[in-house]
Design a protein around this motif. Structure first.
Motif, PDB file in Angstrom:
ATOM      1  N   GLN B  85      -6.055  18.918  27.053  1.00  0.00           N
ATOM      2  CA  GLN B  85      -7.010  20.007  27.215  1.00  0.00           C
ATOM      3  C   GLN B  85      -8.240  19.763  26.342  1.00  0.00           C
ATOM      4  OE1 GLN B  85      -5.010  23.793  26.741  1.00  0.00           O
ATOM      5  NE2 GLN B  85      -3.617  23.376  28.431  1.00  0.00           N
ATOM      6  N   ARG B  89     -11.745  19.026  27.805  1.00  0.00           N
ATOM      7  CA  ARG B  89     -12.425  20.286  27.480  1.00  0.00           C
ATOM      8  C   ARG B  89     -12.129  21.317  28.559  1.00  0.00           C
ATOM      9  NH1 ARG B  89     -17.170  17.075  28.044  1.00  0.00           N
ATOM     10  NH2 ARG B  89     -15.572  15.586  28.543  1.00  0.00           N
ATOM     11  N   ASN B  90     -10.868  21.421  28.858  1.00  0.00           N
ATOM     12  CA  ASN B  90     -10.468  22.175  30.016  1.00  0.00           C
ATOM     13  C   ASN B  90      -9.107  22.813  29.794  1.00  0.00           C
ATOM     14  OD1 ASN B  90      -9.806  22.949  32.624  1.00  0.00           O
ATOM     15  ND2 ASN B  90     -11.154  21.368  33.411  1.00  0.00           N
ATOM     16  N   PRO B  91      -9.031  24.158  29.829  1.00  0.00           N
ATOM     17  CA  PRO B  91      -7.773  24.826  29.491  1.00  0.00           C
ATOM     18  C   PRO B  91      -6.704  24.716  30.572  1.00  0.00           C
ATOM     19  CG  PRO B  91      -9.419  26.439  30.122  1.00  0.00           C
ATOM     20  CD  PRO B  91     -10.115  25.114  30.094  1.00  0.00           C
ATOM     21  N   ARG B 221     -12.248  17.284  18.257  1.00  0.00           N
ATOM     22  CA  ARG B 221     -13.075  18.423  17.850  1.00  0.00           C
ATOM     23  C   ARG B 221     -14.547  18.122  18.144  1.00  0.00           C
ATOM     24  NH1 ARG B 221     -12.204  18.558  12.666  1.00  0.00           N
ATOM     25  NH2 ARG B 221     -10.665  20.201  12.591  1.00  0.00           N
ATOM     26  N   LEU B 223     -15.696  16.289  20.328  1.00  0.00           N
ATOM     27  CA  LEU B 223     -15.877  16.274  21.776  1.00  0.00           C
ATOM     28  C   LEU B 223     -16.154  17.671  22.339  1.00  0.00           C
ATOM     29  CD1 LEU B 223     -15.835  13.959  23.798  1.00  0.00           C
ATOM     30  CD2 LEU B 223     -13.485  14.548  24.337  1.00  0.00           C
ATOM     31  N   SER B 224     -15.890  18.709  21.545  1.00  0.00           N
ATOM     32  CA  SER B 224     -16.214  20.084  21.985  1.00  0.00           C
ATOM     33  C   SER B 224     -17.684  20.221  22.329  1.00  0.00           C
ATOM     34  CB  SER B 224     -15.903  21.096  20.879  1.00  0.00           C
ATOM     35  OG  SER B 224     -14.591  20.967  20.447  1.00  0.00           O
ATOM     36  N   ARG B 274      -3.652  29.600  21.085  1.00  0.00           N
ATOM     37  CA  ARG B 274      -5.090  29.826  20.880  1.00  0.00           C
ATOM     38  C   ARG B 274      -5.424  31.192  20.293  1.00  0.00           C
ATOM     39  NH1 ARG B 274      -6.073  26.764  25.646  1.00  0.00           N
ATOM     40  NH2 ARG B 274      -6.749  24.702  25.022  1.00  0.00           N
ATOM     41  N   TYR B 279      -9.686  28.165  18.776  1.00  0.00           N
ATOM     42  CA  TYR B 279      -9.896  27.228  19.879  1.00  0.00           C
ATOM     43  C   TYR B 279     -10.139  25.796  19.438  1.00  0.00           C
ATOM     44  CZ  TYR B 279     -10.045  30.878  23.390  1.00  0.00           C
ATOM     45  OH  TYR B 279      -9.714  31.890  24.240  1.00  0.00           O
ATOM     46  N   ASP B 280     -10.303  25.567  18.139  1.00  0.00           N
ATOM     47  CA  ASP B 280     -10.590  24.221  17.660  1.00  0.00           C
ATOM     48  C   ASP B 280      -9.509  23.248  18.135  1.00  0.00           C
ATOM     49  OD1 ASP B 280     -10.787  21.893  16.182  1.00  0.00           O
ATOM     50  OD2 ASP B 280     -11.679  22.923  14.474  1.00  0.00           O
ATOM     51  N   PRO B 281      -9.881  22.268  18.986  1.00  0.00           N
ATOM     52  CA  PRO B 281      -8.868  21.381  19.566  1.00  0.00           C
ATOM     53  C   PRO B 281      -8.046  20.648  18.499  1.00  0.00           C
ATOM     54  CG  PRO B 281     -11.016  20.994  20.555  1.00  0.00           C
ATOM     55  CD  PRO B 281     -11.238  21.931  19.418  1.00  0.00           C
ATOM     56  N   ARG B 283      -7.188  21.793  15.433  1.00  0.00           N
ATOM     57  CA  ARG B 283      -6.241  22.693  14.773  1.00  0.00           C
ATOM     58  C   ARG B 283      -5.191  23.228  15.724  1.00  0.00           C
ATOM     59  NH1 ARG B 283      -8.829  22.545  10.532  1.00  0.00           N
ATOM     60  NH2 ARG B 283     -10.996  23.144  10.311  1.00  0.00           N
TER      61      ARG B 283
END
Lengths: 259, 342
Positions: B85, B89-91, B221, B223-224, B274, B279-281, B283
């Motif tokens: 995800q 960048r996709n839930p 992160r 990449l966000s 989350r 939302y930090d990928p 963490r």
């Protein structure tokens, strides 16, 4: 002009089989704000990406005396602050964490564990763009103007000698357009070379030291705003006439009619 | 900054709570079966020494491998989901929606059907890992960079269908009906009757996968901010993509090789975490791994408690829970799926 800090020699870029930049050469000093203007599709964004080393290009780019091609990705990242169009943020991260990502090239990969140096750089950048009050707000919940200032703060936090900003004033209301240009002007005055893509000839004329005009992938004019945005060039490149006047010792230029 | 340390405290307490939950569920899992034991008895049997020899054999020899596998596989599935995800960048990204477990299962089935190895050989996870890697790699090639939600899910659907058909073909062509039966049961996804041999088969690969994925957390992160910006910050986006796919392939391939396909843990776990950790990928990785472990433990306890004439397979249960959850997510993400801004 002072010594050139960023130079490009015969830069050409081919994308999907089409040459979109042809033989661009330039030499730009620090402490300058350079406006990069030109009609849609002239290759402005491509030139910014090529300068930052984000896409493959033929020719040579030197920054601070070093060949760009000889620099590691991380070393490049320390020298260019790159602000793309649109300020995309994919997850609702707190604004301060986004600004802190500007320290990534310096090895500060975790916003929760910044060294005092990195922390100070983040604070300076957030103060300069007046976004400190948004620190803990998710960036996705900010207004367009607020988000673009956070994005600019992220680029300032890199504290790179060169800033490449792609239409940082697009979709902003007049007040924020002025704020963003003032931020970039202040960065330039502090010794940075800021190259700013814009469609707003008025802002370019008002804030830039140098205007570069692009057309069909070529650099067709370069100089002080008054010469680079002459009536001839406006007619030939932009196909408009312009109304000119002055205010507070700056040139005011307003595109007036098509030709 | 007061609120920030508050967020950090919240993350820490979430992780502690999740660790306790996983431990508790593990103890319950060790106590559930034909011979029921309370978590306290389990603790005594595990660490007390002496005590009831029969209990010790049941807990240590029979149920411990199963519980270890549930923890490890649930964790790697949650971790893989969170990493995918983050990468896309996709839930809605997850290994099972992209056909990775299905492809891994095909790799393993092929090995069994061709008689190249028995079900306890290292060839099995090897084949599963290679197929899982190829499937996610193919997905990203087909969908292209910066692909939207819809394209990714369509491509994932195609790849998992292809893997499913290929598996069916392998079973179809298999001359030995017992082999076909064994493959079918194993494809349903189960933790039953797993031994320490299975643990040894899966754990090294799962560990490698987890280490690979964790090593990329900070790049995820960055990449966000999008691929181009991440690249301008010094993240080598091309290699990041390959490394994450490799990590997912190792983890999912290793897991599938001993349990078959267990879907949707990777999709659900990050969503549960989350709201608690943000939302930090980067963490999200550890909490998602813990949530995955808790989910699979709970599902594996449930299949032993739910009264039924024959055993319900845990993979069937996770899909039964996972698919409605997926539908709910689609409803929530409707706007993005409809082609609007994400």
């Amino acid at each position: 002009m002072m010594d050139a800090f960023l130079t490009a020699h015969k830069l050409s870029v081919t994308l999907a089989g089409r040459e979109v930049l042809h033989d661009i050469s330039l030499a730009l000093p620090r402490q300058h704000l350079v406006a990069l203007v030109g009609p849609n599709g002239a290759g402005k964004t491509t030139l910014l990406r090529a300068l930052a080393g984000l896409l493959p290009a033929r020719g040579a780019i030197h920054i601070g005396g070093d060949a760009l091609s000889a620099l590691s990705l991380r070393e490049r990242a320390k020298r260019f602050g790159y602000l793309p169009q649109g300020h995309m943020v994919h997850w609702p991260l707190p604004a301060r964490d986004i600004v802190a990502l500007g320290r990534y090239p310096h090895g500060a990969t975790d916003p929760a564990r910044l060294s005092p140096t990195d922390e100070a750089a983040v604070e300076r950048a957030m103060l300069a763009t007046d976004v400190t009050q948004f620190s803990t707000r998710p960036a996705t919940e900010l207004s367009g103007g607020e988000r673009s200032r956070v994005a600019l703060a992220r680029v300032l936090a890199v504290e790179a000698p060169v800033i490449l900003a792609d239409e940082p004033t697009a979709a902003l209301d007049p007040r924020f357009q002025i704020e963003v240009m003032k931020n970039l002007r202040a960065a330039a005055d502090s010794g940075i070379l800021a190259i700013v893509v814009t469609h707003d000839l008025g802002l370019a004329a008002r804030y830039a030291d140098v205007v570069m005009v692009m057309q069909d992938g070529r650099l067709v004019a370069q100089g002080a705003p008054a010469e680079a945005l002459s009536d001839d060039i406006l007619a030939n490149v932009f196909r408009v006439t312009a109304y000119r006047t002055g205010h507070e010792h700056r040139m005011i230029i307003v595109p007036w009619a098509g030709v | 900054m007061v609120t920030e340390s508050a967020a950090a405290k919240r993350r820490t307490s979430t992780i502690i709570a999740m660790v306790l939950l996983v431990v508790l569920l593990a103890l319950i899992s060790l106590g559930v079966g034909p011979v029921r034991m309370s978590p306290l008895t389990v603790l005594k049997t595990l660490f007390g020494g002496g005590g009831n020899d029969v209990y010790r054999v049941i807990v240590q020899e029979i149920r411990l491998p199963r519980t270890i596998l549930a923890v490890a596989i649930g964790a790697i599935l949650g971790l893989s989901g969170a990493a995918l995800q983050g990468l896309l960048r996709n839930p809605l990204a997850s290994p099972s929606l992209f056909g990775a477990p299905q492809a891994a299962a095909f790799g393993a089935v092929l090995v069994i059907a061709l008689g190249l190895a028995d079900v306890r050989s290292y060839v099995l996870p090897g084949a599963a890992i290679i197929m899982a890697f190829l499937s996610v790699f193919a997905l990203l090639v087909v969908a292209g960079r910066n692909a939207g939600l819809l394209i990714l899910i369509l491509a994932g659907l195609a790849i998992s269908s292809l893997a499913g058909s290929a598996t069916a073909l392998a079973m179809n062509l298999s001359s030995n009906p017992f082999v076909a039966l064994e493959i079918a049961f194993w494809l349903l996804g189960s933790l039953e009757d797993r031994s320490f041999r299975h643990v040894m088969l899966a754990l090294p690969f799962i560990t490698i996968g987890a280490i690979i994925l964790m090593s990329q957390r900070n790049a995820l992160r960055a990449l966000s901010l999008g691929e181009e910006t991440a690249q301008s910050l010094g993240v080598h986006v091309g290699s990041l993509r390959l490394i994450v796919i490799l990590g997912v392939a190792f983890g999912v391939g290793g897991a599938v090789a001993v349990t078959g396909t267990i879907g949707f843990i990777g999709l659900i776990a990050p969503h549960l975490m989350r709201p608690l950790v943000g939302y930090d990928p980067a963490r999200l990785l550890v909490p998602s791994a813990l949530a995955g472990a808790a989910l699979l433990l709970a599902a594996d306890i449930a299949v032993r408690i739910i009264p039924s004439t024959s055993d319900i397979k845990v993979g069937v249960l996770t899909s039964l829970i996972g698919v409605p959850f997926f539908l709910y997510l689609i409803m929530r993400e409707r706007r993005a799926l409809g082609g609007g801004v994400g």
